[in-house]
Design a protein around this motif. Sequence first.
Motif, PDB file in Angstrom:
ATOM      1  N   GLY A   1       0.821  -1.229   0.030  1.00 12.15           N
ATOM      2  CA  GLY A   1      -0.033   0.046  -0.067  1.00 12.15           C
ATOM      3  C   GLY A   1       0.687   1.373   0.027  1.00 12.15           C
ATOM      4  O   GLY A   1       0.207   2.420   0.185  1.00 12.15           O
ATOM      5  N   LYS A   2       2.051   0.945  -0.111  1.00 10.41           N
ATOM      6  CA  LYS A   2       3.120   2.260  -0.150  1.00 10.41           C
ATOM      7  C   LYS A   2       3.849   2.326  -1.466  1.00 10.41           C
ATOM      8  O   LYS A   2       4.054   1.447  -2.119  1.00 10.41           O
ATOM      9  N   GLU A   3       4.125   3.393  -1.605  1.00 10.09           N
ATOM     10  CA  GLU A   3       5.192   3.712  -2.793  1.00 10.09           C
ATOM     11  C   GLU A   3       6.634   3.238  -2.421  1.00 10.09           C
ATOM     12  O   GLU A   3       6.943   3.098  -1.298  1.00 10.09           O
ATOM     13  N   ARG A   4       7.452   2.839  -3.374  1.00  7.13           N
ATOM     14  CA  ARG A   4       8.814   2.532  -3.394  1.00  7.13           C
ATOM     15  C   ARG A   4       9.473   3.427  -2.944  1.00  7.13           C
ATOM     16  O   ARG A   4       9.509   4.731  -3.295  1.00  7.13           O
ATOM     17  N   GLU A   5      10.486   3.268  -1.993  1.00  6.81           N
ATOM     18  CA  GLU A   5      11.355   4.182  -1.193  1.00  6.81           C
ATOM     19  C   GLU A   5      12.743   3.857  -1.367  1.00  6.81           C
ATOM     20  O   GLU A   5      13.059   2.726  -1.297  1.00  6.81           O
ATOM     21  N   PHE A   6      13.555   4.870  -1.486  1.00  5.97           N
ATOM     22  CA  PHE A   6      14.921   4.726  -1.416  1.00  5.97           C
ATOM     23  C   PHE A   6      15.330   4.183  -0.061  1.00  5.97           C
ATOM     24  O   PHE A   6      14.516   4.758   1.100  1.00  5.97           O
ATOM     25  N   VAL A   7      16.592   3.230   0.157  1.00  2.00           N
ATOM     26  CA  VAL A   7      16.974   2.935   1.130  1.00  2.00           C
ATOM     27  C   VAL A   7      18.424   2.915   1.496  1.00  2.00           C
ATOM     28  O   VAL A   7      18.886   3.890   2.300  1.00  2.00           O
ATOM     29  N   ALA A   8      19.145   2.676   0.392  1.00  2.24           N
ATOM     30  CA  ALA A   8      20.685   2.952   0.421  1.00  2.24           C
ATOM     31  C   ALA A   8      21.164   2.702  -0.819  1.00  2.24           C
ATOM     32  O   ALA A   8      20.661   2.233  -1.826  1.00  2.24           O
ATOM     33  N   ALA A   9      22.407   3.334  -1.246  1.00  2.00           N
ATOM     34  CA  ALA A   9      22.972   3.191  -2.421  1.00  2.00           C
ATOM     35  C   ALA A   9      24.509   3.704  -2.253  1.00  2.00           C
ATOM     36  O   ALA A   9      24.807   4.098  -1.240  1.00  2.00           O
ATOM     37  N   ILE A  10      25.401   2.917  -3.214  1.00  4.01           N
ATOM     38  CA  ILE A  10      26.819   2.917  -3.011  1.00  4.01           C
ATOM     39  C   ILE A  10      27.313   3.304  -4.469  1.00  4.01           C
ATOM     40  O   ILE A  10      26.899   2.682  -5.598  1.00  4.01           O
ATOM     41  N   SER A  11      28.165   4.057  -4.610  1.00  5.48           N
ATOM     42  CA  SER A  11      28.898   4.380  -5.837  1.00  5.48           C
ATOM     43  C   SER A  11      29.800   3.254  -6.413  1.00  5.48           C
ATOM     44  O   SER A  11      29.941   2.469  -5.610  1.00  5.48           O
ATOM     45  N   TRP A  12      29.989   3.336  -7.759  1.00  6.72           N
ATOM     46  CA  TRP A  12      30.727   2.405  -8.240  1.00  6.72           C
ATOM     47  C   TRP A  12      32.221   2.151  -7.690  1.00  6.72           C
ATOM     48  O   TRP A  12      32.638   1.072  -7.430  1.00  6.72           O
ATOM     49  N   SER A  13      32.648   3.239  -7.368  1.00  7.98           N
ATOM     50  CA  SER A  13      34.136   3.228  -6.290  1.00  7.98           C
ATOM     51  C   SER A  13      33.957   2.649  -5.080  1.00  7.98           C
ATOM     52  O   SER A  13      35.040   2.451  -4.437  1.00  7.98           O
TER      53      SER A  13
END
Length: 125
Positions: free
Chosen positions: A42-54
């Motif tokens: 019932g909720k929208e997709r949300e950001f959790v975490a991210a990591i750069s290529w390096s």
Amino acid sequence: QVQLVESGGGFVQAGGSLRLSCAASGRSLRYSVVGWFRQAPGKEREFVAAISWSALNTDYADSVKGRFTISRENANYTVYLQMNSLVPEDTAVYFCAAGPPYGVPPRTDASYNSWGQGTQVTVSS
């Protein structure tokens, strides 16, 4: 595009831990930014975490900062999300996504062009 497969989801009690994995095939993740997103019912997709290529830059949603850790092993084209001190509000389907080699990993899902099918995480109180 790179094919992504998530694993490591499951059922855990509040306070427990899980480690999610995002494995790539078809093309290396070596020069891709990778993010984790989640979607609760019932909720929208949300950001959790991210990591750069390096791996030099990481970013976390405020709701998971201090509890979740994103990391990557480029040698085996895998990105991990270590989730500690889980709470029922963390219950969701978790998706990993890959995108171009941004220096600063983005939070918007439109910035990513490859997505996995998701893995369910359920945290009981």
